[in-house]
Enzyme design. Sequence first.
Site, short mmCIF file in Angstrom:
data_model
loop_
_atom_site.label_atom_id
_atom_site.label_comp_id
_atom_site.label_asym_id
_atom_site.label_seq_id
_atom_site.Cartn_x
_atom_site.Cartn_y
_atom_site.Cartn_z
N ASP A 68 2.59 5.29 -7.03
CA ASP A 68 3.85 5.20 -6.30
C ASP A 68 5.06 5.01 -7.20
O ASP A 68 6.19 5.09 -6.73
CB ASP A 68 3.79 4.04 -5.30
CG ASP A 68 2.92 4.40 -4.13
OD1 ASP A 68 2.97 5.56 -3.71
OD2 ASP A 68 2.18 3.53 -3.65
N HIS B 14 -2.62 -2.47 -9.68
CA HIS B 14 -3.55 -1.83 -8.76
C HIS B 14 -4.81 -2.67 -8.69
O HIS B 14 -5.22 -3.22 -9.71
CB HIS B 14 -3.88 -0.41 -9.24
CG HIS B 14 -4.42 0.45 -8.15
ND1 HIS B 14 -5.74 0.43 -7.79
CD2 HIS B 14 -3.81 1.33 -7.33
CE1 HIS B 14 -5.92 1.28 -6.80
NE2 HIS B 14 -4.77 1.83 -6.49
N HIS C 209 0.87 -1.19 0.00
CA HIS C 209 0.00 0.00 0.00
C HIS C 209 0.91 1.24 0.00
O HIS C 209 1.66 1.44 -0.95
CB HIS C 209 -0.94 -0.11 1.22
CG HIS C 209 -2.05 0.87 1.29
ND1 HIS C 209 -2.44 1.66 0.24
CD2 HIS C 209 -2.90 1.21 2.31
CE1 HIS C 209 -3.45 2.43 0.59
NE2 HIS C 209 -3.74 2.19 1.86
N1 ACO Z 1 4.51 -7.21 -10.46
C1 ACO Z 1 4.36 -8.44 -11.00
N2 ACO Z 1 3.23 -9.13 -11.04
C2 ACO Z 1 2.15 -8.55 -10.47
C3 ACO Z 1 2.21 -7.28 -9.87
C4 ACO Z 1 3.44 -6.61 -9.89
N3 ACO Z 1 3.57 -5.40 -9.34
N4 ACO Z 1 0.99 -6.96 -9.39
C5 ACO Z 1 0.19 -7.98 -9.67
N5 ACO Z 1 0.89 -8.96 -10.34
C6 ACO Z 1 0.35 -10.21 -10.86
C7 ACO Z 1 0.06 -11.21 -9.76
O1 ACO Z 1 1.16 -12.05 -9.50
C8 ACO Z 1 -1.13 -11.93 -10.34
O2 ACO Z 1 -0.65 -12.85 -11.30
P1 ACO Z 1 -1.39 -14.27 -11.52
O3 ACO Z 1 -2.75 -13.94 -12.02
O4 ACO Z 1 -0.53 -15.01 -12.48
O5 ACO Z 1 -1.43 -14.93 -10.16
C9 ACO Z 1 -1.90 -10.86 -11.09
O6 ACO Z 1 -0.90 -9.90 -11.46
C10 ACO Z 1 -3.00 -10.19 -10.28
O7 ACO Z 1 -2.39 -9.71 -9.07
P2 ACO Z 1 -3.10 -9.68 -7.66
O8 ACO Z 1 -2.08 -9.76 -6.59
O9 ACO Z 1 -4.23 -10.68 -7.64
O10 ACO Z 1 -3.77 -8.25 -7.72
P3 ACO Z 1 -4.30 -7.44 -6.48
O11 ACO Z 1 -5.40 -6.61 -6.99
O12 ACO Z 1 -4.59 -8.34 -5.34
O13 ACO Z 1 -3.03 -6.57 -6.06
C11 ACO Z 1 -1.53 -4.82 -5.77
C12 ACO Z 1 -2.91 -5.23 -6.29
C13 ACO Z 1 -1.38 -5.23 -4.30
C14 ACO Z 1 -1.39 -3.30 -5.85
C15 ACO Z 1 -0.45 -5.51 -6.64
O14 ACO Z 1 -0.58 -5.11 -7.98
C16 ACO Z 1 0.97 -5.26 -6.13
O15 ACO Z 1 1.44 -5.95 -5.24
N6 ACO Z 1 1.68 -4.23 -6.71
C17 ACO Z 1 2.99 -3.87 -6.26
C18 ACO Z 1 2.89 -3.05 -4.98
C19 ACO Z 1 2.41 -1.64 -5.25
O16 ACO Z 1 2.87 -0.96 -6.15
N7 ACO Z 1 1.45 -1.20 -4.40
C20 ACO Z 1 0.92 0.17 -4.47
C21 ACO Z 1 -0.51 0.16 -4.85
S1 ACO Z 1 -1.09 1.80 -5.04
C22 ACO Z 1 -1.36 2.28 -3.47
O17 ACO Z 1 -1.61 1.57 -2.57
C23 ACO Z 1 -1.31 3.67 -3.24
#
Ligand code: ACO
Length: 424
Positions: free
Chosen positions: A364, A308, A267
């Site tokens: 971010d 996201h 987050h």
């Molecule tokens: N890098 C690589 N792969 C990713 C990423 C990433 N940043 N984000 C998601 N994926 C992949 C997952 O592994 C998943 O793959 P799969 O379908 O093969 O299993 C798919 O994309 C969907 O991801 P989820 O984790 O189910 O998506 P969710 O909606 O739960 O997560 C989140 C969203 C937490 C923001 C995620 O994209 C992440 O961890 N990003 C990196 C951290 C980040 O930048 N957070 C800031 C968010 S903005 C904020 O809070 C202000």
Amino acid sequence: MADTVTITDNRTGKTFTIPIENETIKATDLRQIKVKDDDFGLMTYDPAFMNTASCKSKITFIDGDKGILEYRGYPIDQLAEKCSYLDVAYLVINGELPDAAQSKTWQTNITHHTFVHENIRKLMDGFQYDSHPMGVLISTLGAMSTFYPTAKNIFDETERKLTMNRLIAKVPTLAAYAYRHRMGLPYVYPDNDLSYSGNFLSMMFKMAELKYQPNKDIERALDVLFILHADHEQNCSTSAMRSIGSSQVDPYSAAAGAAAALYGPLHGGANEAVLRMLDEIGSLANVPAFIKDVKEGKGEKRLMGFGHRVYKNYDPRAKIIKKMADQVFAMTARNPKLDIALELERIALQDDYFVKRKLYPNVDFYSGLIYQALKFPTDMFPVLFAIPRMSGWLAQWQEMLLDGDQKIARPRQIYLGARGRKVP
Ligand code: ACO
């Protein structure tokens, strides 16, 4: 066409007609679907709230597929271009942009509450010299409830407004004190002649000069970053604020919990994680190998600042920040990590793995590079997120309190463990 959905329970052959309102059905309407009269009734299973609305809200609108973000109906790019952060905070909380007189009164009210009790300074002194400033912020936000015990009177409108003013006014002071403690520098008292962002810069960076004069462009850049972070509807920290607040605890305690939720790397801690990731990559030549590792890591290693829960398109805040990065780097030295970030983005946006999963840069991805250029240390990044998000947390908290549909938050569970065992 009737606004209903008809469900047939194939266990019993019974049919149920359930009303649809705002493209939503009430989860409790499913409870009438049961096999035996004394059954609990049908529930929905929705870990991480992937498809569950926990409230009705009039604060922030997001269309994740189209990349739209609006506060109270105003598009984020217009607010970022034309308003100050404090006016946007007023909008988020009160529903309307202030007129000139309201804006002045609001600014005065906030300015009058920027000082913190001297005992908060003593509390700060108890932390280790290298304490993470976000940990210090979380603790001191919680501690503030002990200084303002009447903040418990959450249904008293005057008290509630006073507490909201105090929280918005004092969060930059707590944040700057946490930084000064970390650096072993003397604390700088608020300067009420300066703007909200200017005063924060003064409390962070003032040294021996009698009066700190913030660079106007940097002050504006920070103010815009604050606008972009003011609210983002039902994200993890806001849901924490609402959920904790639903127990009717005082808002200082609820805000401490919200800040704790924001601290996590998935987050508000992501901007810090992006910088650490760029450091780990080190040079342009290492970008392809890093992307390969992310793809092979199958979710364990992530491209921080990408993806996201809601946006399946370019995060509109990232667009504004990316443009701003050029303006900021024109004033400061160009951050060499920007080239690595641009290359990561270029490759990711054409790589099948990221395209298929609709992973785009989020707010971010670039904010940390700007914060670094503005001379904020990396561990201050989540703190810089918490300062403006306070207005969003408070707006959402107040909306929850005044919403007749709301009760104490209490999810259900599906119990799959053992039953009725005997202790030997
Ligand atoms: N890098 C690589 N792969 C990713 C990423 C990433 N940043 N984000 C998601 N994926 C992949 C997952 O592994 C998943 O793959 P799969 O379908 O093969 O299993 C798919 O994309 C969907 O991801 P989820 O984790 O189910 O998506 P969710 O909606 O739960 O997560 C989140 C969203 C937490 C923001 C995620 O994209 C992440 O961890 N990003 C990196 C951290 C980040 O930048 N957070 C800031 C968010 S903005 C904020 O809070 C202000």
